[in-house]
Write a protein that holds these residues in place. Structure first.
Motif, PDB file in Angstrom:
ATOM      1  N   VAL A  98       0.860  -1.178   0.000  1.00 38.91           N
ATOM      2  CA  VAL A  98       0.000   0.000   0.000  1.00 38.91           C
ATOM      3  C   VAL A  98       0.899   1.230   0.000  1.00 38.91           C
ATOM      4  CG1 VAL A  98      -0.119   0.143   2.524  1.00 38.91           C
ATOM      5  CG2 VAL A  98      -1.990   1.094   1.140  1.00 38.91           C
ATOM      6  N   ILE A  99       0.426   2.316  -0.608  1.00 37.43           N
ATOM      7  CA  ILE A  99       1.139   3.584  -0.458  1.00 37.43           C
ATOM      8  C   ILE A  99       0.626   4.226   0.816  1.00 37.43           C
ATOM      9  CG2 ILE A  99       1.610   5.844  -1.455  1.00 37.43           C
ATOM     10  CD1 ILE A  99       2.914   3.457  -2.914  1.00 37.43           C
ATOM     11  N   GLU A 100       1.465   4.279   1.824  1.00 35.95           N
ATOM     12  CA  GLU A 100       1.069   4.673   3.169  1.00 35.95           C
ATOM     13  C   GLU A 100       1.503   6.109   3.454  1.00 35.95           C
ATOM     14  OE1 GLU A 100      -1.039   4.150   6.339  1.00 35.95           O
ATOM     15  OE2 GLU A 100      -0.506   2.261   5.403  1.00 35.95           O
ATOM     16  N   HIS A 124      -3.378   5.059   1.086  1.00 37.20           N
ATOM     17  CA  HIS A 124      -3.983   5.175   2.406  1.00 37.20           C
ATOM     18  C   HIS A 124      -3.455   6.432   3.090  1.00 37.20           C
ATOM     19  CE1 HIS A 124      -4.441   3.596   6.769  1.00 37.20           C
ATOM     20  NE2 HIS A 124      -5.602   4.081   6.347  1.00 37.20           N
ATOM     21  N   ILE A 125      -4.370   7.336   3.462  1.00 38.61           N
ATOM     22  CA  ILE A 125      -3.999   8.575   4.144  1.00 38.61           C
ATOM     23  C   ILE A 125      -4.557   8.508   5.554  1.00 38.61           C
ATOM     24  CG2 ILE A 125      -4.098  11.092   4.085  1.00 38.61           C
ATOM     25  CD1 ILE A 125      -4.755  10.853   1.077  1.00 38.61           C
ATOM     26  N   ALA A 154      -9.553   2.455  -3.391  1.00 43.76           N
ATOM     27  CA  ALA A 154      -8.532   3.072  -4.239  1.00 43.76           C
ATOM     28  C   ALA A 154      -7.807   4.167  -3.466  1.00 43.76           C
ATOM     29  CB  ALA A 154      -9.171   3.634  -5.504  1.00 43.76           C
ATOM     30  N   ILE A 155      -8.576   5.097  -2.893  1.00 46.48           N
ATOM     31  CA  ILE A 155      -8.034   6.101  -1.982  1.00 46.48           C
ATOM     32  C   ILE A 155      -8.882   6.079  -0.726  1.00 46.48           C
ATOM     33  CG2 ILE A 155      -7.578   8.551  -1.559  1.00 46.48           C
ATOM     34  CD1 ILE A 155      -7.111   8.912  -4.533  1.00 46.48           C
ATOM     35  N   GLY A 156      -8.256   5.895   0.417  1.00 48.81           N
ATOM     36  CA  GLY A 156      -8.956   5.883   1.693  1.00 48.81           C
ATOM     37  C   GLY A 156      -8.316   6.842   2.672  1.00 48.81           C
ATOM     38  N   MET A 157      -9.154   7.574   3.409  1.00 44.85           N
ATOM     39  CA  MET A 157      -8.673   8.551   4.390  1.00 44.85           C
ATOM     40  C   MET A 157      -9.344   8.299   5.728  1.00 44.85           C
ATOM     41  SD  MET A 157      -8.947  11.894   1.911  1.00 44.85           S
ATOM     42  CE  MET A 157      -9.940  11.117   0.636  1.00 44.85           C
TER      43      MET A 157
END
Length: 339
Positions: A98-100, A124-125, A154-157
């Motif tokens: 994951v891009i963390e 993941h933000i 796809a994008i999670g915050m």
């Protein structure tokens, strides 16, 4: 699942271009709610580095002097599980697969060159602020099956996120939850001041949510403008509490429900074009009402459910149920131009 009957409406409301200020923000500047709360500038003023793997993205984050040192990461090529490993450092908290973007700030990730594709790998933000993501494609992120990443988003915050601008992205899935996917653009647990602009969300069961449950109402101040939602089942988006502003979006082939304002949420819905959509706007799958202010929208071949205990569609006679004051400058394009 509903057994209620539906009616079909084809309603077009024409409107001229409406300007709410002298000018929009300059090109490359955050718009919408991401421009509030001090603004969203990402890595402006910091170093610029190039990355062709997820590991290199993490190395760039970890190589900064501190977790808030500005940086712009230019990404080219395909980022996947095979080239994304955990990197350690005092200025980062990363993970494999994951891009963390965790407990950091002042970061821009932007696709360049021949393009940037995050293949089956989500972003993941968490507990971060002042983040910009632009000009990238994120596709086929799964929460079940193999490989999995980012809970299928796809994008999670989540968790105290502030000021995120996502612009000119393509967010794709290849089915719904039964095929292993979750949301394309999700926010929860106190995430605020976010803008999604000029992006495509396609081929997913769930477009995205604001708030993970009826009690998760600390999120909001989210702007969605000039986006295409196509071949989506529901959640374009789902709002639980907070304020959402949707203008100049194109909703095409939405199967179950579109903008789902519930649990006290308030949505300002302006100059959007809905075509081949079921239940374009309303409160669905709950008895906890949400609200909306509408103007200038086009409803082309839109079907509406019959109201029930947990179904309150805004149509076929779509009228405002609240008023929402927008604090930032924006210009409305004519609705006929949206597609």
């Amino acid at each position: 699942t509903s057994t209620s009957t539906s009616t079909t409406t084809s309603t077009t409301t024409t409107t001229s271009t409406t300007t709410t200020s002298n000018q929009n923000p300059p090109s490359g500047a955050a718009t919408g709610y991401a421009s509030q709360n001090g603004g969203t500038t990402g890595g402006r003023g910091g170093a610029t580095v190039r990355a062709t793997s997820g590991t290199q993205i993490h190395q760039a984050l970890c190589g900064r002097a501190g977790s808030s040192t500005p940086i712009t990461i230019e990404v080219e090529g395909t980022i996947n599980h095979g080239n994304t490993t955990k990197v350690s450092g005092e200025s980062c908290s990363t993970a494999a697969g994951v891009i963390e973007l965790k407990q950091i700030s002042n970061v821009t990730i932007i696709g360049v060159g021949s393009g940037a594709v995050f293949d089956q790998l989500g972003i993941h933000i968490r507990d971060s602020r002042n983040i910009i993501i632009r000009n990238v494609t994120i596709r086929n992120v799964k929460k079940s099956g193999s490989p999995t990443s980012n809970g299928g988003d796809a994008i999670g915050m989540e968790s105290g996120v502030r000021n995120v601008w996502v612009d000119h992205t393509t967010l794709l899935a290849s089915g719904g939850e039964s095929e292993g996917y979750d949301g394309l653009f999700d926010m929860k647990d106190d995430t605020q001041y976010v803008t999604l602009s000029y992006s495509t969300l396609r081929n997913s069961g769930r477009g995205g949510l604001v708030g993970s449950s009826e009690s998760d109402r600390s999120n909001g101040f989210v702007t969605y403008h000039h986006n295409l939602y196509q071949n989506i089942d529901s959640r374009t988006p789902l709002l639980r509490g907070g304020i959402g502003h949707m203008y100049n979006n194109h909703y095409l082939d939405i199967h179950e429900s579109g903008i789902n304002s519930r649990a006290g949420a308030r949505a300002k819905v302006e100059n959007n074009y809905f075509k081949d959509v079921h239940d374009a706007l309303g409160t669905f799958y709950t008895s906890e009402a949400g609200y909306w202010q509408v103007s200038g929208n086009t409803f082309d071949n839109v079907t509406w459910s019959t109201p029930g205990s947990d179904t309150n569609p805004a149509g076929p006679d779509v009228k405002s149920t609240t008023t929402v004051s927008i604090p930032y400058a924006y210009t409305l394009d004519q609705t006929t131009c949206v597609p």
